[in-house]
Enzyme design. Structure first.
Site, mmCIF file in Angstrom:
data_model
loop_
_atom_site.group_PDB
_atom_site.id
_atom_site.type_symbol
_atom_site.label_atom_id
_atom_site.label_comp_id
_atom_site.label_asym_id
_atom_site.label_seq_id
_atom_site.Cartn_x
_atom_site.Cartn_y
_atom_site.Cartn_z
ATOM 1 N N GLY A 104 14.277 1.035 -35.091
ATOM 2 C CA GLY A 104 15.538 1.418 -34.437
ATOM 3 C C GLY A 104 15.568 1.530 -33.060
ATOM 4 O O GLY A 104 16.629 0.811 -32.337
ATOM 5 N N MET A 140 12.575 2.593 -29.434
ATOM 6 C CA MET A 140 11.346 3.155 -29.168
ATOM 7 C C MET A 140 11.517 3.834 -27.896
ATOM 8 O O MET A 140 12.192 3.540 -26.851
ATOM 9 C CB MET A 140 10.551 1.935 -28.822
ATOM 10 C CG MET A 140 9.118 2.149 -28.097
ATOM 11 S SD MET A 140 8.093 3.271 -29.286
ATOM 12 C CE MET A 140 6.887 4.115 -28.332
ATOM 13 N N GLU A 141 10.922 5.026 -27.917
ATOM 14 C CA GLU A 141 11.151 6.177 -26.688
ATOM 15 C C GLU A 141 10.423 5.922 -25.387
ATOM 16 O O GLU A 141 9.701 6.908 -24.869
ATOM 17 C CB GLU A 141 10.691 7.530 -27.400
ATOM 18 C CG GLU A 141 9.352 7.749 -27.674
ATOM 19 C CD GLU A 141 8.886 7.166 -29.183
ATOM 20 O OE1 GLU A 141 9.630 6.610 -29.702
ATOM 21 O OE2 GLU A 141 7.739 7.681 -29.687
ATOM 22 N N HIS A 197 17.805 11.184 -30.665
ATOM 23 C CA HIS A 197 16.387 11.299 -31.145
ATOM 24 C C HIS A 197 15.459 10.798 -29.891
ATOM 25 O O HIS A 197 14.469 11.291 -29.752
ATOM 26 C CB HIS A 197 16.287 10.233 -32.583
ATOM 27 C CG HIS A 197 14.889 10.094 -32.874
ATOM 28 N ND1 HIS A 197 14.521 10.640 -34.196
ATOM 29 C CD2 HIS A 197 14.105 9.307 -32.438
ATOM 30 C CE1 HIS A 197 13.234 10.186 -34.285
ATOM 31 N NE2 HIS A 197 12.743 9.314 -33.372
ATOM 32 N N GLU A 198 15.870 9.360 -29.411
ATOM 33 C CA GLU A 198 14.873 9.046 -28.414
ATOM 34 C C GLU A 198 14.818 9.851 -27.370
ATOM 35 O O GLU A 198 13.770 9.865 -26.652
ATOM 36 C CB GLU A 198 15.500 7.542 -28.111
ATOM 37 C CG GLU A 198 15.426 6.405 -29.214
ATOM 38 C CD GLU A 198 14.027 6.493 -30.135
ATOM 39 O OE1 GLU A 198 13.253 6.769 -29.619
ATOM 40 O OE2 GLU A 198 14.298 6.550 -31.445
ATOM 41 N N HIS A 246 12.433 12.562 -27.590
ATOM 42 C CA HIS A 246 11.038 12.093 -27.357
ATOM 43 C C HIS A 246 10.610 12.183 -25.870
ATOM 44 O O HIS A 246 9.275 12.048 -25.489
ATOM 45 C CB HIS A 246 10.931 10.501 -27.800
ATOM 46 C CG HIS A 246 10.609 10.558 -29.378
ATOM 47 N ND1 HIS A 246 9.619 11.270 -29.948
ATOM 48 C CD2 HIS A 246 11.178 9.687 -30.164
ATOM 49 C CE1 HIS A 246 9.534 10.900 -31.169
ATOM 50 N NE2 HIS A 246 10.444 9.991 -31.411
ATOM 51 N N GLU A 263 7.738 12.535 -34.045
ATOM 52 C CA GLU A 263 8.971 12.258 -34.956
ATOM 53 C C GLU A 263 9.616 13.342 -35.845
ATOM 54 O O GLU A 263 10.946 13.066 -35.759
ATOM 55 C CB GLU A 263 8.482 11.233 -36.073
ATOM 56 C CG GLU A 263 7.615 9.843 -35.279
ATOM 57 C CD GLU A 263 8.581 9.045 -34.376
ATOM 58 O OE1 GLU A 263 9.976 9.543 -34.496
ATOM 59 O OE2 GLU A 263 8.307 8.540 -33.427
HETATM 60 ZN ZN ZN Z 1 11.039 8.581 -32.889
#
Ligand code: ZN
Length: 821
Positions: free
Chosen positions: A256, A258-259, A290-291, A294, A313
């Site tokens: 989906g 990437m951080e 979410h990212e 991170h 995660e």
């Molecule tokens: Zn993640």
């Protein structure tokens, strides 16, 4: 390629310390390769011992260690041995690297819309050596300097602000230490939008062909980004540490998002080119959050090895939903329950289940399979339970201490537990053992006798774990109206809850707060079709998850589940719930579980209901869109669908835009109601990356022997097929209505899949193995073939995991059919 083991990584981290990377890339050519020159300064604690550098080039051209040439022919399996080390070293590696087309390494995409070239680097999980030489493991962090030459007119972004030198080359310098797996770069004629918030530059990028769509969504994206940043600053007390905040929507991206610090990459269908549902906006918002989580959990403090990936995660998943629910218009816990928890529940009941923490990943390749519903959804649900147990103050104080103690370094589970203990947490070892170090899910069963409710808790089969659950128990009348509720801490096999009411329907976790299977008795299942309409959204999500689990456990007849699910569809105002259930009904319940003789009638009922919902919904709403999509997937009336393409009347408010048109075209292709010429015309009308994916799917969906032969050939032998076209073809291959046509391919799957590792790897290999599994051939013979394949000892770990998981899904269908017919 050899995959680095945990032991090798620990040994190398003890031996080496990296002071800095200088990576020079020449991206000006238009061939299949590019020049990569890496200069690494590093220390060695014991120069008598040797080590290695990771590099996966097309061709290694020249290597020197402290000025002395290193023979390039000693490279094997992606490793170049290093001997004759000094205490302080300089290694220079020059190589020709291949651009990738599988979303890992430096991916190159030619936009079919305009011929523009776009690059992005994806280093996760072990792909950094595909674009520069490095010591590739999470706990060898170092500062970076990237120098990039590329064609005029391109934009470059990465882990640090990009500046342009007098000679036209780009320079990106990050003084903060980075792990190799989250280094990145984007380069190409990207369309960019720059704003600022709280002194932090916020920059969005997407391909030029998506410019109008990015422009339309930019204000929404910037607002969510700014609001989430504020909330993370408030929660963590540590400012965002990576300078600018770029968010790049890139083509053919496997995950989906990437951080990468300073430059998150997202899959670019998240730039909506057609109408989207509220659920899709919510998923995009929670992905942004979410990212961003991170940037602290994962990037500022990084797990030492992949067996602690929950430190990345689970936290990002929990905080992403929590922050989104708090600061955006989206009610993220509904989406979390109906989508993410269902994913995790399925994973936690499979033979491949594993504990949240300490998954035991012995090497990097194995660790990739643990990026699953357990590490994300279960970990997040468990953290929510911990927050309730510790209280907000202790929970957050522990996190702040963890960041303070380990900023820019690496940490493990023990370090986080120490931080919480120092913040005042008691009894963490027991909690950790119950929730983080054991696998499987408990079953909660409410029993009511004369006004007294007892909740029974059964541990997963074969285990003795007795977890404590902080839940809310509620009773509902026949119309689903809540008549009593009581918070409860469930501890031990049975807990009495003084609810004061005796009702047929009692839900043991009515607000979806814990991680458990909720079981209902037969009387409750019979009552539910009439009651679901009166339930609040969260109890209804709990019912939907309980229903799906009961079907998969052969405890609830598919016919009974159909009645509950249709009753939910008829009244639920959430397009997340309607979208998920409509798909589950078509693809799983009707497509796999129901006896063939009952499928047409059930699909017809589903289609009629969804068209009614779409017609009654607010015109243009997400609910209407979710219902129309579900209708199209269930519809057998090809004349009506063809009419929609030709401009016939649709329900008021429905617009047959690009994506919905493809939904209709896909259905017509599946029904065999669209010939190749018509399909080619649809593809010609949408010359975009997504259009190519849809067209590939449609060709494989057609009920035609030659179409299936060509699709199979692509799946098993075409190494150059773009990854998303490949996934679409594999997903399209097996259709419930085409069982006879695809029957010869069941045996072929088991004969050929092991060899797929010769042409595919990583994500792509695992996904194709899963999607191409003959899920529609649910009979004992397929179970036998699955077991025989799994008995082999030469399977790639990604293939093994996919076959094991898909085989478990199929075994459940076979068991249900044996019980219910
Ligand atoms: Zn993640």
């Amino acid at each position: 390629m050899r995959s680095i083991t945990r032991d090798e990584a620990a040994e190398r981290a003890e031996l080496l310390g990296v002071d800095g990377y200088q990576v020079a890339l020449d991206l000006t050519g238009d061939g299949p390769t590019f020049t990569s020159r890496t200069r690494i300064r590093f220390r060695c604690a014991d120069p008598r011992r040797g080590s290695w550098v990771d590099v996966k080039p097309h061709r290694l051209t020249r290597v020197t260690l402290n000025g002395t040439p290193v023979p390039v022919e000693t490279m094997a399996g992606g490793r170049l041995p290093l001997t004759g080390l000094a205490e302080s070293n300089e290694l220079v590696v020059e190589a020709q690297m291949a651009y990738s087309h599988d979303g890992e390494g430096l991916h190159r995409h030619i936009d079919p819309a305009d011929g523009n070239v776009y690059l992005y680097a994806m280093s996760f999980l072990d792909a950094a050596p595909r674009w520069f030489a490095c010591f590739d493991q999470p706990d060898l962090k170092a500062p970076y300097r990237f120098e990039v030459r590329c064609p005029d007119g391109w934009t470059v972004a990465g882990n640090a602000p990009a500046t342009r030198g007098a000679d036209g080359s780009w320079l990106l310098e990050q003084a903060r230490p980075l792990s190799t797996y989250f280094t990145t770069l984007i380069a190409g004629p990207y369309h960019s939008i720059r704003t600022e918030h709280d002194g932090i530059a916020l920059v969005l990028h997407a391909r030029a062909s998506l410019a109008e769509h990015l422009d339309r969504d930019a204000a929404e994206l910037a607002q969510i980004t700014a609001d989430c940043l504020d909330e993370f600053h408030r929660l963590f007390g540590v400012r965002y540490p990576w300078g600018e905040y770029h968010q790049a929507f890139v083509p053919e991206f496997n995950a989906g998002a990437m951080e990468n610090p300073g430059c998150v990459t997202f899959r670019d269908p998240l730039v909506f080119r057609s109408r989207a549902t509220d659920a899709e906006h919510a998923v995009r918002a929670s992905t942004i959050a979410h990212e961003m989580a991170h940037m602290w959990f994962g990037d500022l403090v990084t797990m030492r090895w992949w067996d602690d990936l929950w430190l990345n995660e689970s936290f990002a998943e929990y905080l992403g939903h929590r922050v989104c629910d708090a600061v955006t218009r989206h009610r993220s816990w509904v989406e979390f329950g109906i989508v993410r928890k269902a994913w995790g529940y399925t994973a936690d009941r499979r033979p491949s289940t594993h504990p949240v923490a300490g998954n035991g990943a012995a090497d990097a390749a194995t660790a990739l399979s643990d990026f699953d519903g357990i590490s994300y959804a279960k970990g997040a649900a468990v953290l929510r339970q911990l927050g309730a147990y510790l209280g907000e103050d202790v929970f957050l104080a522990g996190l702040r201490r963890y960041f303070a103690d380990h900023a820019f370094g690496n940490a493990s589970l023990a370090d986080l537990l120490a931080a919480w203990t120092a913040a005042g947490a008691a009894d963490l070892p027991a909690w950790t053992e119950q929730w983080l170090q054991s696998s499987g899910l408990d079953t909660l069963r409410a029993e009511h006798v004369d006004g007294t409710v007892t909740v029974h808790c059964e541990p997963p089969p074969g285990t003795h774990a007795l977890r404590r659950h902080a839940v809310t128990v509620a009773a509902f009348d026949a119309a689903g109206r809540q008549v009593a509720q009581q918070p409860a801490l469930l501890a031990g096999p049975s807990t009495s809850v003084p609810l004061g009411r005796s009702e047929q329907l009692v839900i043991a976790d009515s607000l979806d707060e814990t991680w458990a299977k909720i079981a209902f008795d037969d009387a409750a299942w019979r009552a539910l079709p009439a009651a679901v309409g009166g339930l609040d959204p969260l109890p209804r999500v709990v019912v939907c998850n309980a229903m799906r689990l009961a079907v998969a456990d052969a405890e609830l007849a598919p016919q009974a589940a159909l009645e509950v699910a249709l009753a939910v569809l008829a009244i639920d105002p959430s397009d997340a719930v309607v979208g998920v259930l409509a798909r589950w009904l078509s693809e799983v319940l009707i497509g796999r579980y129901l006896p063939s003789a009952e499928c047409d009638t059930a699909a017809e009922r589903l289609a009629v209901l969804l068209l009614d919902v779409a017609t009654a919904a607010v015109p243009g709403s997400g609910l209407q869109l979710a219902a129309v999509r579900g209708y199209v997937r269930a519809c057998a009336d090809s004349d009506r669908l063809r009419g929609w393409l030709a401009g016939a009347a649709v329900p008021d408010g429905v617009v047959i835009d690009t994506e919905l048109r493809w939904e209709v075209v896909r259905r017509l292709a599946t029904l065999g109601a669209l010939d190749v010429a018509q399909l080619d015309a649809e593809a010609a009308a949408d010359r975009s990356t997504q259009g190519a994916v849809h067209a590939a799917a449609c060709r494989a969906l057609r009920p035609d022997a030659e179409a299936k032969r060509a699709a199979w050939q692509t799946i098993m032998a075409d190494a150059g097929c773009p990854n998303y076209e490949l996934y679409a073809i594999a997903n399209a291959f097996w259709q419930p209505s085409q069982r006879e046509l695809t029957a010869p391919y069941v045996e072929r799957y088991f004969a050929e899949i092991a060899d797929l590792a010769a042409i595919r790897s990583g994500w792509v290999l695992a996904r194709v193995s899963e999607y191409a599994y003959p899920q529609t051939a649910a009979d004992p013979r397929t179970v036998e073939l699955t077991e025989a394949l799994l008995a082999r000892d030469d399977l790639d770990p990604g293939v093994r995991r996919s076959v094991l998981d898909a085989g478990d899904d199929l075994r459940r269908v076979v068991a249900s059919r044996q019980k219910f017919g």
